[in-house]
Scaffold this motif. Structure first.
Motif, short mmCIF file in Angstrom:
data_model
loop_
_atom_site.label_atom_id
_atom_site.label_comp_id
_atom_site.label_asym_id
_atom_site.label_seq_id
_atom_site.Cartn_x
_atom_site.Cartn_y
_atom_site.Cartn_z
N LEU A 186 -1.61 -13.05 11.32
CA LEU A 186 -1.02 -14.15 12.08
C LEU A 186 -0.26 -13.67 13.31
O LEU A 186 0.01 -14.45 14.22
N LEU A 187 0.10 -12.39 13.34
CA LEU A 187 0.75 -11.76 14.49
C LEU A 187 0.03 -10.46 14.80
O LEU A 187 -0.55 -9.82 13.90
N THR A 188 0.09 -10.06 16.06
CA THR A 188 -0.47 -8.77 16.47
C THR A 188 0.67 -7.79 16.70
O THR A 188 1.62 -8.12 17.42
N PRO A 189 0.61 -6.61 16.12
CA PRO A 189 1.70 -5.65 16.35
C PRO A 189 1.66 -5.13 17.78
O PRO A 189 0.60 -5.07 18.41
N ASP A 190 2.82 -4.74 18.30
CA ASP A 190 2.87 -4.13 19.62
C ASP A 190 2.31 -2.71 19.57
O ASP A 190 1.72 -2.23 20.55
N SER A 191 2.50 -2.04 18.45
CA SER A 191 1.89 -0.73 18.23
C SER A 191 1.84 -0.45 16.74
O SER A 191 2.45 -1.16 15.95
N GLY A 192 1.08 0.57 16.37
CA GLY A 192 0.89 0.88 14.96
C GLY A 192 -0.41 0.28 14.45
O GLY A 192 -1.08 -0.50 15.14
N THR A 193 -0.77 0.66 13.23
CA THR A 193 -2.01 0.18 12.62
C THR A 193 -1.74 -0.33 11.21
O THR A 193 -0.77 0.06 10.56
N ALA A 194 -2.64 -1.20 10.75
CA ALA A 194 -2.54 -1.71 9.38
C ALA A 194 -3.92 -2.11 8.89
O ALA A 194 -4.74 -2.63 9.66
N THR A 195 -4.16 -1.86 7.61
CA THR A 195 -5.43 -2.26 7.00
C THR A 195 -5.15 -2.97 5.69
O THR A 195 -4.16 -2.71 5.02
N VAL A 196 -6.06 -3.89 5.34
CA VAL A 196 -6.04 -4.57 4.05
C VAL A 196 -7.41 -4.36 3.42
O VAL A 196 -8.43 -4.78 4.00
N LEU A 197 -7.42 -3.67 2.29
CA LEU A 197 -8.67 -3.29 1.61
C LEU A 197 -9.65 -2.63 2.57
O LEU A 197 -10.86 -2.86 2.55
N GLY A 198 -9.10 -1.80 3.45
CA GLY A 198 -9.91 -1.00 4.37
C GLY A 198 -10.24 -1.67 5.68
O GLY A 198 -10.79 -1.01 6.58
N PHE A 199 -9.93 -2.94 5.85
CA PHE A 199 -10.24 -3.66 7.09
C PHE A 199 -9.01 -3.70 7.99
O PHE A 199 -7.91 -4.00 7.55
N ASP A 200 -9.23 -3.42 9.26
CA ASP A 200 -8.15 -3.39 10.23
C ASP A 200 -7.68 -4.81 10.55
O ASP A 200 -8.49 -5.69 10.86
N VAL A 201 -6.37 -5.05 10.45
CA VAL A 201 -5.86 -6.42 10.63
C VAL A 201 -6.00 -6.89 12.07
O VAL A 201 -6.00 -8.11 12.34
N ARG A 202 -6.11 -5.96 13.02
CA ARG A 202 -6.24 -6.35 14.42
C ARG A 202 -7.70 -6.59 14.79
O ARG A 202 -8.04 -7.62 15.40
N TRP A 203 -8.57 -5.68 14.43
CA TRP A 203 -9.95 -5.73 14.90
C TRP A 203 -10.93 -6.34 13.90
O TRP A 203 -12.06 -6.66 14.26
#
Length: 324
Positions: free
Chosen positions: A53-70
């Protein structure tokens, strides 16, 4: 180890305010992570980023291997989200609320109805399923809201302060529901200001303060970080409370807390307790309660942050007024 949720160096700004300041998280599959902290600590911002629901200004995050941004679409197909306030249509019945979500998720009308009936039964709402949601109690609405987040059978569930505003009985009922989800293998990230809630439910706990993770571990590991146990003494005669406090101060060389006719103090060496008991006995003071216990999570939070887990700045307000 396989992780359902991973975050590395998440940063998010709202104007001059840094809501997240380099947050790292790792939640193994099938476990419940409790995220503690006051409003403004960054809990809701972290959940919104992980839920796409939000895009981080920097950093990465994944849920079950999928990138939350891309790979947001794939992430959304795997998660459920229950926010701080019940997001149900008060004019619709319980069945209609759940059916609407099922239809939006692509279920046929028959499939949506069957899923709605199954969830209402699971959440002890079957008898109320035909009633307008506006007639539900607060606890019933929260259970319906949680049921709504499960219509799509998520593998990862985000619960953002799900028991806010509930009475103790409704809160306990919701805890039972969450335990049932954990038994089914659902990975849960739970944010809360209720330290007892994290103590009851969480496999692991992280403590947020001012946008950072300041501590992490199991409940027992966090309690051990204070290096102290807690002595509680309640004199039989309330007029002797100050005298008990003086005895504790003399022996421990630290001023105790006085609240509710109870003297409370941190004890690093349990061997001093008999000395306190002897002094009380010499003074003819009878204790109606005397106990030595582990530190509570509330006391751990106070030791870590210098304040209790209570409202400070409201990040909900920041999020609602600042573009992502």
């Amino acid at each position: 180890m396989q992780y359902a949720i991973q975050a590395d160096g998440l940063v998010k700004h709202y104007g001059e305010t840094k809501a997240l300041d380099g947050v790292d998280l790792a939640v193994p599959i099938g476990r419940l992570l409790g995220v503690l902290g006051p409003n403004g600590a960054g809990k809701t911002t972290a959940v919104r980023i992980l839920a796409t629901l939000l895009t981080p200004d920097s950093g990465t995050a994944t849920v079950l291997g999928f990138d939350v941004r891309w790979q947001a679409h794939q992430v959304r197909s795997l998660i459920g989200l229950t926010g701080q306030y019940a997001a149900v249509d008060e004019m619709l019945t319980g069945v209609e609320n759940l059916m609407m979500i099922g239809r939006l998720l692509g279920l046929s009308r028959g499939e949506a109805r069957e899923r709605a009936k199954a969830l209402l039964s699971r959440f002890d709402l079957a008898d109320a399923g035909g009633r307008a949601t506006k007639t539900y109690s607060g606890g019933m609405r929260r259970r319906l809201d949680l049921a709504a987040s499960l219509v799509g059978r998520p593998q990862v569930l985000f619960l953002d302060e799900p028991t806010t505003g509930l009475d103790p009985r409704s809160r306990t009922e919701l805890w039972g529901v969450v335990r049932g989800l954990m038994a089914d293998g659902v990975t849960v990230l739970l944010t809360t200001q209720y330290l007892e809630e994290a103590d009851q439910l969480a496999d692991d706990i992280v403590v947020f303060d001012h946008g950072k993770v300041i501590a992490s571990g199991t409940s027992d590991e966090l309690k051990a970080t204070t290096g102290a146990q807690v002595l509680e003494v309640r004199p039989l005669r309330e007029d002797q409370l100050d005298l008990v406090a003086k005895v504790v101060t003399d022996v421990l060389d630290v001023a105790p807390d006085l609240s509710g006719a109870m003297v409370t103090a941190a004890v690093r060496d349990p061997a001093v307790v008999p000395a306190i008991v002897r002094r009380l006995d010499d003074l003819g003071i009878v204790a109606s309660e005397l106990a030595l216990r582990k530190s509570s999570l509330d006391e751990v939070f106070l030791a870590l942050t210098g304040h209790r887990a209570e409202d400070e700045q409201t990040e909900e307000a920041l999020a609602s007024t600042t573009p992502s």
